[in-house]
Write a protein that holds these residues in place. Structure first.
Motif: not given
Length: 393
Positions: A318-331
Motif C-alpha cells: 500500500n505504501f509503495k502504491t501511494a508513493f508511486s502515485k505521488n511520484y507519478d504526479l510529481a514526475s
C-alpha cells in the motif's frame, strides 16, 4: 415374536424370529429328508423290479432260444450224418451263432443294469445339489442377518448410523461435529458430515458420509459404483478430507462383504463399508489423523505467521502504491516544467538567432558603408563628379 401351539399339550408359547426360523428349518429338513428317503426307496424298488424283470425276460428268451437252437442242432446233426466233415462244420457254425446271440443278450442285460445305476446316481446327485443350494441360500441369509444390527429393524440406515454415533459421542468424540448436510447450494449434498478438532481448535479429521439402503423388493438394483462420483463432488465442495459410502447395496458381493473397501484408486480418500463398520472407520481415520495433528498445529502456526507477514507485505505494498502515485504526479509536473523550460529555451534560442542575424546584417551594412567612396558615388554621374571636384578645389 411368533406364537406356536404344542401338538401334545395344546399349550401356546412364544419364540423369537431366530428360534422360529430354526424350528421351521428342522421341520422342513425333516420333511425333505423323509421325501428324499421315500423317493430313493421307491427308485431302488423300481430298479430291483426292472432288473428282476429284465433277468427273467432274458432267461426266458435264452431258454426259448436254446431250445430252438438245440432242436435245430439235432435236425442238422440228423441231416449231416452222411458226411462227418460237413456235419462238424454245420455244428460249429450253429453253435457259434447260438453263442453269439447268447452273448449279445448278456451284454444287453449288463447295459440295462449300468443304465439303471447311472439313472439312480443322477437322481441322487440332483437331490444332493438341490439340498446344497438350499443350504447355501440359508447360510447367506443367516450371514447377512448376522452382519446387520437387530436395532436396524424398522429403522432407516441413516437413523441407525446416527444412533450408533450418539451412543458413544460423549466418551469417544466429545468435541466432534456430526450433523446432517443441509447445504444444497451447489445442487447436491451428502447425508452427514463428521468433523473433529483438537483442544486448540485445529481440525483433526473431516469425513463426508453417504448412506445407501435398498429393499429386497426394489425392481431396479443399484450398484455402489453409481454413487461414488457424486460423493467425491460433495466431499470437495464441503471441504472434507475423506468420503465414506455406508451401503447395503450389492448384498451378495464378496468384495463389499469382506470389510472396509478402499476405492481411493477411483476417487481420493474414499471408502465403501457395511453399516457394522461405521464406528470403526471413524475411529481408524481419526486415530490416523491424530498422528499428523502435531504437524497440522505447526502448519497452523506457520499459516498464522504467514498471515502477519502477509499483512506487513500488504501495508508495504500500500505504501509503495501511494508513493508511486505521488511520484507519478510529481514526475508529471516535473516533466511539464521541463517542457516549459525547453519551450522557453527554444524561444530564447530563436530570439538569439534573430539577434545574431540582425548583428550580421548590421555588420554587412557597416562593411558596405565603410566601402563607400566619392569616386564610387560619382562614377557614372558627371554632375555629381563636377560638384565634388569644385569642392576639392
Amino acid at each position: 415374536m411368533n406364537e406356536i401351539n404344542c401338538p401334545h399339550c395344546d399349550k401356546a408359547f412364544k419364540i423369537d424370529e431366530a428360534g422360529y426360523a430354526d424350528i421351521l428349518k428342522q421341520v422342513r429338513d425333516s420333511e425333505f429328508d423323509q421325501q428324499l428317503h421315500d423317493r430313493l426307496a421307491l427308485a431302488e424298488k423300481e430298479k430291483a423290479g426292472a432288473v428282476e424283470l429284465a433277468v427273467s425276460k432274458v432267461a426266458a428268451e435264452m431258454q426259448s432260444a436254446a431250445a430252438t437252437k438245440d432242436s435245430q442242432i439235432q435236425e442238422l446233426k440228423a441231416k449231416l450224418d452222411a458226411g462227418e466233415v460237413t456235419q462238424q462244420l454245420a455244428v460249429t457254425v450253429a453253435v457259434g451263432k447260438v453263442e453269439k446271440e447268447r452273448d449279445e443278450l448278456k451284454n444287453t442285460l449288463e447295459r440295462a443294469e449300468l443304465e439303471k445305476e447311472l439313472a439312480t446316481k443322477s437322481l441322487e446327485d440332483k437331490y444332493l445339489t438341490q439340498i446344497k443350494d438350499r443350504d447355501d441360500a440359508i447360510e447367506r441369509l443367516r450371514d447377512m442377518k448376522a452382519r446387520l444390527s437387530t436395532k436396524m429393524v424398522g429403522e432407516t440406515l441413516e437413523l441407525h448410523c446416527e444412533t450408533e454415533f450418539n451412543r458413544i459421542r460423549a466418551t469417544a468424540f466429545p468435541k466432534a461435529y456430526f450433523e446432517k448436510d443441509n447445504d444444497a447450494k451447489s445442487g447436491s449434498k451428502g447425508d452427514y458430515i463428521f468433523r473433529d478438532a483438537g483442544e486448540d481448535g485445529t481440525e483433526i479429521v473431516s469425513i463426508m458420509f453417504e448412506m445407501k439402503n435398498e429393499s429386497d423388493a426394489t425392481a431396479s438394483k443399484k450398484k455402489n459404483e453409481d454413487f461414488l462420483k457424486e460423493l467425491d463432488k460433495d466431499r470437495n465442495e464441503k471441504g472434507c478430507e475423506y468420503a465414506v459410502l455406508v451401503s447395503l447395496l450389492e448384498s451378495d458381493s464378496e468384495l463389499y462383504n469382506t470389510g472396509i473397501v478402499d476405492v481411493s484408486h477411483r476417487y481420493p480418500n474414499m471408502y465403501v463399508i457395511r453399516p457394522q463398520f461405521f464406528i470403526p472407520i471413524i475411529t481408524l481415520l481419526r486415530n490416523a489423523a491424530m498422528g499428523a495433528l502435531e504437524y497440522k498445529t505447526e502448519l497452523a502456526e506457520v499459516k498464522a505467521q504467514n498471515v502477519d507477514i502477509t499483512h506487513f507485505e500488504s501495508d508495504l505494498d500500500n505504501f509503495k502504491t501511494a508513493f508511486s502515485k505521488n511520484y507519478d504526479l510529481a514526475s508529471k509536473k516535473f516533466q511539464t516544467a521541463i517542457a516549459e523550460i525547453d519551450k522557453s529555451i527554444d524561444h530564447l534560442q530563436k530570439t538569439r538567432d534573430a539577434l545574431l542575424g540582425t548583428d550580421r546584417n548590421l555588420r554587412l551594412a557597416n562593411d558596405k558603408a565603410q566601402d563607400v567612396t566619392i569616386k564610387k558615388l560619382t562614377r557614372g554621374n558627371p554632375t555629381m563628379a563636377a560638384k565634388f571636384d569644385e569642392l576639392d578645389k
